[in-house]
Enzyme design. Structure first.
Site, PDB file in Angstrom:
ATOM      1  N   HIS A   1     -10.369  11.248  -1.687  1.00 46.25           N
ATOM      2  CA  HIS A   1     -10.134  10.788  -0.311  1.00 46.25           C
ATOM      3  C   HIS A   1      -9.788   9.307  -0.277  1.00 46.25           C
ATOM      4  O   HIS A   1      -9.961   8.649   0.748  1.00 46.25           O
ATOM      5  CB  HIS A   1     -11.351  11.054   0.585  1.00 46.25           C
ATOM      6  CG  HIS A   1     -11.835  12.464   0.554  1.00 46.25           C
ATOM      7  ND1 HIS A   1     -11.253  13.468   1.274  1.00 46.25           N
ATOM      8  CD2 HIS A   1     -12.844  13.036  -0.158  1.00 46.25           C
ATOM      9  CE1 HIS A   1     -11.879  14.603   1.026  1.00 46.25           C
ATOM     10  NE2 HIS A   1     -12.840  14.379   0.154  1.00 46.25           N
TER      11      HIS A   1
ATOM     12  N   SER B   1      13.579  -7.738  -7.466  1.00 46.10           N
ATOM     13  CA  SER B   1      13.826  -8.035  -6.049  1.00 46.10           C
ATOM     14  C   SER B   1      14.882  -9.118  -5.968  1.00 46.10           C
ATOM     15  O   SER B   1      14.901 -10.051  -6.779  1.00 46.10           O
ATOM     16  CB  SER B   1      12.535  -8.501  -5.369  1.00 46.10           C
ATOM     17  OG  SER B   1      12.801  -9.069  -4.100  1.00 46.10           O
TER      18      SER B   1
END
Length: 461
Positions: A175, A301
């Site tokens: 979770h 990038s």
């Protein structure tokens, strides 16, 4: 743009034939337009030879003539493909344009054979008899020669990485929350195991592809009209199985494509496993559990020079998601046909190669990504040391073994929603009414060593 160079991949409409052309090239001999032409020639030639083996037909071939006929597809090249296309679109000397791709193949074989043979080329067949067999030969080759080897290589790489990192402990997250520790190798072993199982489904589906040869309505009507005493059902079964396919005994003009649907579904199963792997690798990189070897000269990038992005896993995720969308559409579409035949599936089946191409790109990108990852063992261990609450499961389980009816509640009160230290656990252990051996057992617990049989489980691959 005023000019377009159709031979330049930069002008390709699809990235599969443009940006990714080098990556999809291994599929070209199997699922291109020329490959379809070649497969049709193979089916027509082998059918012609099978007819010649019947006692009732007047056509026969010597061993050399048989070899020459088979050479039509075994040596099928770009010039042959161009001729087939011209026979379809423009016509050629002695032949008008057919506007029919299967008839063009028949005419192509005529150009390479004596006139006495011509009546027996495509004898009693409908185009779908040729097409359904050709498509299955193409798909079978693409799967067995290109896609399955890529998947086997990926599984082998996962097995190797699982073995290498089988004892590197790390925090698990169920979770998205801190949970019982595992090892990085064991988590990779899970994916290797899943990939192996789903790959077996693909191989079984490819091995079960089934072909049909029964005429315009699936009744052998033309064959029976010409030679009513021939056992055409046996002939059909033996011919289809000689091509390496199972035999579809009952069909309309169309061979039901449930076998294709099963194969496409099997590939979706494989792709879902790999997408799941891509997502986990992406998250582990984001959490700095994994580093990536930087490629010299590569830019992460355009504005942030420091970045080494998980682009391979992202690219794989995108391509496999696109492939699954296509495979779902194909599986749903090709299994239906209006009454005994409609042609809507013809154009759709031409896109099988595109779906496989997205698969191939994705498989290669995941493998490239796996080749770059480097576990940050220091980060993994540091996070384990900072999360002592995860030994709570072990503590309450040992106390249950000792008969403590409030074990779970005791540990829950200590840990849930709170930041605890190992010292907090040690204080609890001192208060417990347990023997010294059990207390020492509890004191020996650490997050980094609480990994159960993770190391041994990797050996189950």
């Amino acid at each position: 743009m005023t000019t377009v160079d159709r031979n330049n991949p930069l002008y390709a409409v699809s990235p599969l034939d443009g940006r990714y052309a080098s990556r999809t090239a291994p599929l070209s001999p199997h699922v291109s337009e020329a490959a379809l032409m070649c497969a049709r020639v193979q089916v027509e030639v082998e059918y012609l030879l099978a007819l010649a083996d019947l006692d009732v037909t007047p056509v026969s071939f010597s061993d050399d003539e048989r070899a020459d006929l088979r050479d039509l597809y075994e040596s099928f090249d770009a010039e042959d493909a161009d001729l087939v296309k011209r026979l379809e679109v423009e016509g050629a000397e002695g032949y008008t344009a057919t506007n029919h791709d299967v008839k063009a193949v028949e005419y192509f074989i005529r150009t390479e054979t004596p006139e006495s043979v011509h009546p027996w080329i495509h004898f009693g067949l409908t185009s779908e008899d040729v097409n359904n067999l050709s498509h299955r030969l193409m798909v079978k080759g693409a799967v067995e020669d290109v896609l399955v080897p890529e998947l086997r290589a990926m599984r082998d790489e996962l097995v190797e990485l699982a073995q290498e990192y089988r004892d590197i402990p790390m925090l698990a997250r169920t979770h998205g929350q801190p949970a019982t520790p595992t090892t990085f190798g064991k988590e990779l072993a899970v994916y290797a195991s899943r990939l192996g199982r789903t790959l077996a489904r693909v191989e079984a589906a490819a091995d079960s592809l089934s072909g049909k040869l029964a005429g315009a309505s699936g009744t052998y009507a033309a064959h029976v009209a010409a030679y009513p005493n021939v056992d055409w059902r046996t002939f059909s079964r033996e011919f289809v199985t000689s091509l390496g396919l199972d035999h579809t005994a009952l069909a309309t003009q169309v061979n039901p494509c449930d076998d294709f649907a099963a194969l496409f579904d099997a590939f979706r199963g494989v792709n879902n496993v790999i997408i799941d792997l891509d997502l986990d690798m992406w998250l582990y990189i984001s959490d700095k559990y994994l580093g990536q070897e930087a490629v010299e000269g590569e830019t992460g990038s355009s504005t942030m020079p420091h970045k080494v992005n998980p682009i391979d896993f992202e690219n794989s995720e995108g391509n496999l998601s696109k492939a699954n969308s296509d495979l779902t559409f194909l599986a749903d579409y090709v299994t239906t046909s209006r009454l005994q035949r409609d042609l809507s599936d013809s154009t759709v089946k031409r896109n099988i190669g595109a779906a496989f191409a997205h698969c191939l790109i994705g498989y290669g990108k995941t493998q490239k990504g796996l080749g770059k990852i480097v576990p940050n063992e220091h980060v993994m261990r540091e996070e384990l040391d900072n999360m002592p609450a995860i030994i709570g499961e072990a503590v309450q389980t040992i106390l249950r073994r000792e008969g403590d009816t409030q074990a779970y509640e005791r540990v829950k009160k200590l840990t849930r929603g709170r930041e605890v230290t190992l010292e907090d656990f040690y204080d609890l252990f001192e208060e417990l009414d347990v023997d010294d051996e059990t207390r020492e057992e509890l004191l020996a617990l650490t997050p980094a060593t609480y990994v159960g049989l993770a190391d041994e489980l990797v050996g189950d691959l």
